[in-house]
Design a protein around this motif. Sequence first.
Motif, short mmCIF file in Angstrom:
data_model
loop_
_atom_site.label_atom_id
_atom_site.label_comp_id
_atom_site.label_asym_id
_atom_site.label_seq_id
_atom_site.Cartn_x
_atom_site.Cartn_y
_atom_site.Cartn_z
N PRO A 158 0.65 -1.06 0.02
CA PRO A 158 0.00 0.18 0.04
C PRO A 158 0.90 1.33 0.04
O PRO A 158 0.20 2.28 -0.80
N PRO A 159 1.99 1.54 0.85
CA PRO A 159 2.51 2.79 0.79
C PRO A 159 3.07 3.14 -0.51
O PRO A 159 2.90 4.20 -0.91
N PRO A 160 4.07 2.18 -1.13
CA PRO A 160 4.49 2.77 -2.44
C PRO A 160 3.44 3.04 -3.37
O PRO A 160 3.45 3.80 -4.51
N ILE A 161 2.53 2.10 -3.46
CA ILE A 161 1.24 2.20 -4.50
C ILE A 161 0.60 3.55 -4.12
O ILE A 161 0.03 4.21 -5.28
N LEU A 162 0.25 3.79 -3.07
CA LEU A 162 -0.36 5.18 -2.58
C LEU A 162 0.48 6.32 -3.30
O LEU A 162 0.08 7.01 -3.96
N ALA A 163 1.88 6.36 -3.11
CA ALA A 163 2.72 7.33 -3.61
C ALA A 163 2.75 7.34 -5.07
O ALA A 163 2.54 8.39 -5.94
N PHE A 164 2.51 6.06 -5.73
CA PHE A 164 2.60 5.98 -7.36
C PHE A 164 1.57 6.62 -7.65
O PHE A 164 1.24 7.23 -8.75
N LEU A 165 0.05 6.23 -7.10
CA LEU A 165 -1.34 6.60 -7.53
C LEU A 165 -1.07 8.39 -7.58
O LEU A 165 -1.75 9.01 -8.20
N GLN A 166 -0.79 8.75 -6.25
CA GLN A 166 -0.64 10.31 -6.18
C GLN A 166 0.05 10.86 -7.10
O GLN A 166 -0.15 12.15 -7.58
N PHE A 167 1.34 10.27 -7.31
CA PHE A 167 2.18 11.29 -8.47
C PHE A 167 1.47 10.88 -10.01
O PHE A 167 1.63 11.86 -10.78
N ALA A 168 0.97 9.65 -10.29
CA ALA A 168 0.47 9.43 -11.56
C ALA A 168 -0.55 10.18 -11.97
O ALA A 168 -0.82 10.78 -13.04
N PHE A 169 -1.54 10.34 -10.88
CA PHE A 169 -2.98 11.04 -11.03
C PHE A 169 -2.73 12.49 -10.60
O PHE A 169 -4.03 13.09 -10.47
N GLY A 170 -1.99 13.09 -10.24
CA GLY A 170 -1.61 14.31 -9.75
C GLY A 170 -1.23 15.10 -10.95
O GLY A 170 -0.04 15.20 -11.18
N VAL A 171 -2.00 16.14 -11.39
CA VAL A 171 -1.64 16.88 -12.56
C VAL A 171 -0.73 17.89 -12.34
O VAL A 171 0.33 18.13 -13.04
N GLU A 172 -0.60 18.45 -11.03
CA GLU A 172 0.41 19.37 -10.68
C GLU A 172 1.75 18.60 -10.54
O GLU A 172 2.58 19.18 -10.83
N ASP A 173 2.01 17.59 -10.09
CA ASP A 173 3.22 16.72 -9.91
C ASP A 173 3.64 16.35 -11.28
O ASP A 173 5.08 16.60 -11.76
N LEU A 174 2.70 16.20 -12.15
CA LEU A 174 3.31 15.74 -13.51
C LEU A 174 3.85 16.95 -14.17
O LEU A 174 4.81 16.95 -14.94
N LYS A 175 3.12 18.14 -14.07
CA LYS A 175 3.41 19.27 -14.95
C LYS A 175 4.82 19.71 -14.23
O LYS A 175 5.59 20.23 -14.97
N GLU A 176 5.06 19.50 -12.86
CA GLU A 176 6.23 20.01 -12.37
C GLU A 176 7.44 19.12 -12.51
O GLU A 176 8.62 19.67 -12.88
N TRP A 177 7.14 17.80 -12.87
CA TRP A 177 8.25 16.76 -12.97
C TRP A 177 8.56 16.22 -14.35
O TRP A 177 9.79 15.90 -14.75
N VAL A 178 7.78 15.98 -15.16
CA VAL A 178 7.75 15.43 -16.22
C VAL A 178 7.30 15.64 -17.43
O VAL A 178 7.62 15.30 -18.72
N VAL A 179 6.12 16.73 -17.50
CA VAL A 179 5.33 17.25 -18.61
C VAL A 179 6.31 18.04 -19.57
O VAL A 179 6.28 17.67 -20.88
N SER A 180 7.31 18.59 -19.22
CA SER A 180 8.20 19.54 -19.75
C SER A 180 9.07 18.40 -20.74
O SER A 180 9.66 18.57 -22.04
N GLU A 181 9.62 17.33 -20.18
CA GLU A 181 10.23 16.30 -20.89
C GLU A 181 9.49 15.68 -21.89
O GLU A 181 9.99 15.20 -22.91
N TRP A 182 8.03 15.23 -21.57
CA TRP A 182 7.28 14.56 -22.40
C TRP A 182 7.18 15.40 -23.78
O TRP A 182 7.04 14.86 -24.55
N CYS A 183 6.87 16.64 -23.53
CA CYS A 183 6.76 17.53 -24.60
C CYS A 183 7.77 17.49 -25.55
O CYS A 183 7.71 18.05 -26.82
N LYS A 184 9.22 17.22 -25.23
CA LYS A 184 10.17 16.90 -26.12
C LYS A 184 10.10 15.69 -27.03
O LYS A 184 10.76 15.62 -28.14
N ILE A 185 9.20 14.85 -26.62
CA ILE A 185 9.03 13.37 -27.31
C ILE A 185 7.71 13.59 -28.10
O ILE A 185 7.77 13.12 -29.37
#
Length: 776
Positions: A120-147
Amino acid sequence: LPHFVACQMKPADLLSICIKVLESYDPRKTTVDAHCDDCPHLKTKGLSEVDSKFVKQVFYGCIRHRKFLNLFVTGFLYKNPATAQRSEQTLYTVLGYLAFFRLEELTVPVFRSFVLTGSPPPILAFLQFAFGVEDLKEWVVSEWCKIYDMGYIEDQILGTIQRMLPELTQLINEISIKATGTKAVETDGESETKDKKPRTTVPEPFNITKPKPRLVPQPEPISREIKATKIPQSVYKTDLKTIEEQNQARRQQINEAVQSQYKREDEFNLAIANRAAELEKIREEIEAEKMKDCTFKPHINSEYRPPTEAAEVKMTAAAILREDALIRKKQEQEYEILRQYESELRDASEFYEWQATQIAADDLAEQERVEQRKVEMQLAREQAMEMVAAMKRRNRLQAQAQQEEMAMKLHQNDLEQAADLEQKRELVKEVQEERLLPRQAEEEVLRQNHQRAEDLRLEKERDMERKRLEDEHEMERKKDLIRQIRALERVSVVRPKAFDPAEPPRHGLLSEMSLAELQEKYALLKDEQEREREATRLANLEEKAKKQADLSQKAGNLARIRAQAKDAAQARHAALKQRKAEEAEKAKLRREECVLKAQEKILVKKKERLAEEQRLAKELKEISVRRQFSQANVEGDRRGAGDGMPREEPDKALVEQYKKDQVEKIEALHRRQNRDRQLSEKRRVQQSFGVAMEQARGDDDIVRAETRTAAKTARGFQKTSEIQLKQTMEKSQPFAAKITKDSIVSARRHRTKRDASLTRLPPERPVSGLPQRPST
């Protein structure tokens, strides 16, 4: 994936098989299809056809979106280093693929069955990061836009998450209760109940009459009328001739006065006036007298002759080793090419031909795109002009409607102001009646404040007196303590002890020894170090001799290789020069052929045009001659009928001369018209070509500006993203950032010390038997 409902295995076993298949894949040894056919995990007992299809689809999807998923997993591990484990990054890759690319097909209940198989603990962190739009924009969206394209990321990835967020919130809360015992995300009903607060009294200001603005006096009008003065009468009393005569008489008087002031008898009589006129001869004699002492004759340098022999270049040991390493690298590359050709039995010529074809096709497509863009720009311009005209008409109608509405509102505002003024007058009367009540309240509050201030002053005096007594008592205690310490210092006794160098100190430490024993051991260690230094020196001399022999051999090999490379380069340059000359000759022939074809086409068109013009001129000539003869016949008939005599035959010579003159006039007219038509056609072609070139230059400037702006924006966005990512990592892992900064500082300090020690070393001795390169 749509047939997951027909799967026979449990989600945990199916997920473990997906992880094993993905981890056992090595792209350097096999391909994707071959791995799916030969993988032993896909041949597990109890794995049905539907389960095997599901595993293969997950494997193909993870390989296809590998860069996307690697960026996501890397950002997740950096964001949650304490909760997530790097050994489970394959699990996070599979779950990320299912969450981002197959969530709508799987549905949330099926995805929940996969998620509940993990801790449960790592899965909870995974779901909060994967379905948190703010976290995605802060960490990975800029790199995704290069691909991927920005629209795809916004619509397909983030849009899907936002659409299914209510169902995913329930799943996150369920995992959070198992991991922490509390809900991670509050629902709308809970947030409204929690945020509900009791109503409080809201103060409102007094409705006091506001002063009216002062009336500004109207500015005094300033007259702008210009009144000219009258022309004086003295202007009409003189004329230009009289003024010129007066000026001439004044100049004559001034000249006479100057001549009378400087007389001829007052001039100086100089001896130079009586000399002969041989000034050039005297000047040459003086110059020759001066040049007698100038005996210096500069040496003229001989003519430059180019050297016939090649210059010898002295090579240092570093230069020999560097060139030898370069040759070895080239040999390894050639060996690798030959080995690859032996193993694959093919070369890259077909690829290069395909690449050239694709580049030409891309250039053609780019030209078509530019032309299409020009047409679109023209259409957009016309549409914009129509829209501007429509907008003006719409604005005019809106302005009329607003003017009518404004007039109605002004009338209504006047009525409201009149009612408000009457209400304010009544309020003023009420306020004047209750004017004394605030003054009485102010006096009562002022009396209470005076009483409170007096009580506070008395209490403060009592506190100050108590503090003074406590400070005096503390000072007396400190003085007594100081006197005791000074008394103890006066009675201290020092008892010296004799020192024996042969006696150990006996402090209870390991390996204690006396001073004499220490000196003896120091001498023994010094002799041993001297012997080791001598052995090291001999070994270094032997190694240096071996290096010198090796360098001599390498220098000989390099000289031989250099000579071979020189011959090959000369042959290659000669062949290249010949090929360029042949290509230039072919290009020249092609250009000449194109020019000849163009000239032939132009000549054909000119001949056709001239033939058409001649045909039209001939028809006009025949028509004019026919008209002249018919007119002459009519006049002859009329003349013969008047005289009553028969019509005589006209003079043939006059008729032929008249015909010739008329033909020459018509031909001259046609030649002038043709010349004017050619000039006008040439001007029109030049103007259209200039306009087209200016438009092409403008389009090219626009495209280049857009390209530069896009590149600059992309670089700025990438730099900003890197800075933000670095700052975020420093905030999330301050200890690691501090360790990294300290290691960089220590490495720089070590490098500075090493450079300083190298500068103090003696210069390198030249290798015996080898020419040395002079230092620059």
